[in-house]
Design an enzyme around this catalytic site. Structure first.
Site, short mmCIF file in Angstrom:
data_model
loop_
_atom_site.label_atom_id
_atom_site.label_comp_id
_atom_site.label_asym_id
_atom_site.label_seq_id
_atom_site.Cartn_x
_atom_site.Cartn_y
_atom_site.Cartn_z
N ASP A 1 114.56 -34.43 -15.08
CA ASP A 1 114.97 -33.13 -14.50
C ASP A 1 115.75 -33.34 -13.20
OD1 ASP A 1 111.63 -33.33 -14.11
OD2 ASP A 1 112.88 -33.33 -12.30
N ASP B 1 107.81 -41.18 -13.08
CA ASP B 1 107.76 -39.72 -13.20
C ASP B 1 107.77 -39.38 -14.69
OD1 ASP B 1 110.02 -37.02 -12.20
OD2 ASP B 1 107.94 -37.02 -12.89
N SER B 2 106.67 -39.70 -15.33
CA SER B 2 106.63 -39.66 -16.80
C SER B 2 105.99 -38.36 -17.30
CB SER B 2 105.78 -40.83 -17.31
OG SER B 2 104.42 -40.57 -16.96
N1 SAM Z 1 107.15 -34.03 -13.30
C1 SAM Z 1 106.72 -33.99 -14.67
C2 SAM Z 1 105.27 -34.20 -14.81
O1 SAM Z 1 104.65 -34.50 -13.81
O2 SAM Z 1 104.78 -34.01 -15.92
C3 SAM Z 1 107.47 -35.01 -15.49
C4 SAM Z 1 108.94 -34.83 -15.27
S1 SAM Z 1 110.04 -35.55 -16.29
C5 SAM Z 1 110.58 -34.16 -17.19
C6 SAM Z 1 109.21 -36.56 -17.46
C7 SAM Z 1 110.27 -37.36 -18.19
O3 SAM Z 1 109.73 -38.57 -18.73
C8 SAM Z 1 110.88 -36.63 -19.41
O4 SAM Z 1 112.21 -36.29 -19.12
C9 SAM Z 1 110.77 -37.62 -20.56
O5 SAM Z 1 111.89 -37.62 -21.41
C10 SAM Z 1 110.63 -38.93 -19.79
N2 SAM Z 1 110.05 -40.04 -20.55
C11 SAM Z 1 109.00 -40.02 -21.40
N3 SAM Z 1 108.79 -41.25 -21.93
C12 SAM Z 1 109.73 -42.07 -21.39
C13 SAM Z 1 110.01 -43.46 -21.52
N4 SAM Z 1 109.30 -44.24 -22.34
N5 SAM Z 1 111.04 -43.98 -20.80
C14 SAM Z 1 111.78 -43.19 -19.96
N6 SAM Z 1 111.56 -41.86 -19.80
C15 SAM Z 1 110.53 -41.31 -20.51
#
Ligand code: SAM
Length: 281
Positions: A85, A155-156
């Site tokens: 984001d 930040d996953s």
């Molecule tokens: N702030 C939020 C929370 O605390 O739940 C999370 C924000 S961000 C939207 C989480 C991001 O992690 C998503 O965009 C998702 O696509 C990404 N994500 C999930 N698995 C991933 C991976 N293996 N490698 C890189 N990004 C990943």
């Protein structure tokens, strides 16, 4: 859709009134929704889990960025895993000493949604010359990169689906592999009241790899059912005890405003309520 319902657990859910749906669809990796709520503003949902809302995003993004970036004596290169984001990227780039922030986001669709609907959140951070956006799996990146980072921020999403691997021992080991000596790893580690085992497991894995595994806590209204834990791992245990006077000096020198982070809140965030302390051990 009148109300968005987030099923948190088999027996718990939260509902947000949907004033207007702005986007609903699949990104190729996840289902995504963007909608307006009168109190929270724009809301980003991935796989039916609230990721961030305009009204309270500042809590999580400020505390995930500024606690490690002010605790570290001189961070030059930072890595964000996830964070599509752009909110965390925008906060990290406020640190003038950072030469580059690499962000590795799995899902290009999330970045596209962020650019289309969340400019007020990321302020165009992806276009900042110090930002280095890589679309790919964060676990693969940390296993292979030749780059080295002073601060790594995970930040996953939660440990289901594509985010699951970002809570694995191998991932944490590879994060350490690409950290500079004395570097700091921080992680999104859920709401301990609902996800106690997740926190305990991450801390145990940190302690098998680093001299110190700890956690700090924040209160994010839309991460329901109590305080949220952020994991902390480093080989330099002194960094968690960075004196308040030094944090105040660094914060003043950086010269940017915040809505949640203060040096006192930074220090206090590591004071854990007993039920969280017991999970961390
Ligand atoms: N702030 C939020 C929370 O605390 O739940 C999370 C924000 S961000 C939207 C989480 C991001 O992690 C998503 O965009 C998702 O696509 C990404 N994500 C999930 N698995 C991933 C991976 N293996 N490698 C890189 N990004 C990943």
């Amino acid at each position: 859709m009148d109300w968005f319902t987030e099923i948190l657990h088999a027996d718990l859910a939260q509902q947000l009134k949907v004033k207007q749906v702005l986007y609903e669809g699949g990104t190729g990796f996840q289902t995504a929704r963007v909608f307006l709520n009168d109190r929270l503003g724009k809301v980003l949902v991935l796989d039916d889990v609230v990721q961030t809302t305009m009204a309270d995003e500042f809590v999580y993004h400020e505390m995930m960025a500024h606690v490690p970036l002010f605790a570290h004596p001189a961070p030059k290169r930072a890595l964000i895993i996830g964070g599509g984001d752009g909110g965390l990227l925008e906060e990290a780039l406020k640190h003038p000493g950072l030469e580059q922030v690499t962000i590795v986001e799995l899902d290009p669709g999330v970045v596209e949604l962020a650019k289309a609907y969340f400019h007020e959140l990321n302020q165009g951070a992806f276009d900042n010359p110090r930002a280095n956006l890589i679309i790919g799996d964060g676990a693969k990146f940390v296993a292979e990169t030749e780059d080295r980072f002073d601060v790594v921020m995970v930040d996953s999403t939660d440990p289901h689906g594509p985010g699951e691997i970002l809570f694995s021992e191998a991932f944490y080991r590879n994060c350490k592999r690409c950290m500079t000596p004395g570097g700091i790893l921080v992680t999104q580690n859920g709401v301990p009241f609902l996800q106690p085992e997740e926190l305990t497991q991450s801390i145990e894995r940190f302690r098998a790899l680093f001299n110190e595994g700890a956690a700090y806590v924040i209160t994010v209204p839309t991460y329901a059912f109590g305080m949220m834990a952020l994991g902390w791992a480093t080989d330099d245990a002194a960094l968690r005890q960075t004196p308040l006077s030094l944090l105040e000096k660094r914060f003043a020198k950086a010269g940017f405003d915040t809505q949640y982070y203060t040096p006192e809140v930074h220090r206090a965030a590591f004071a854990l309520p007993m039920y969280v302390k017991r999970l961390v051990g």
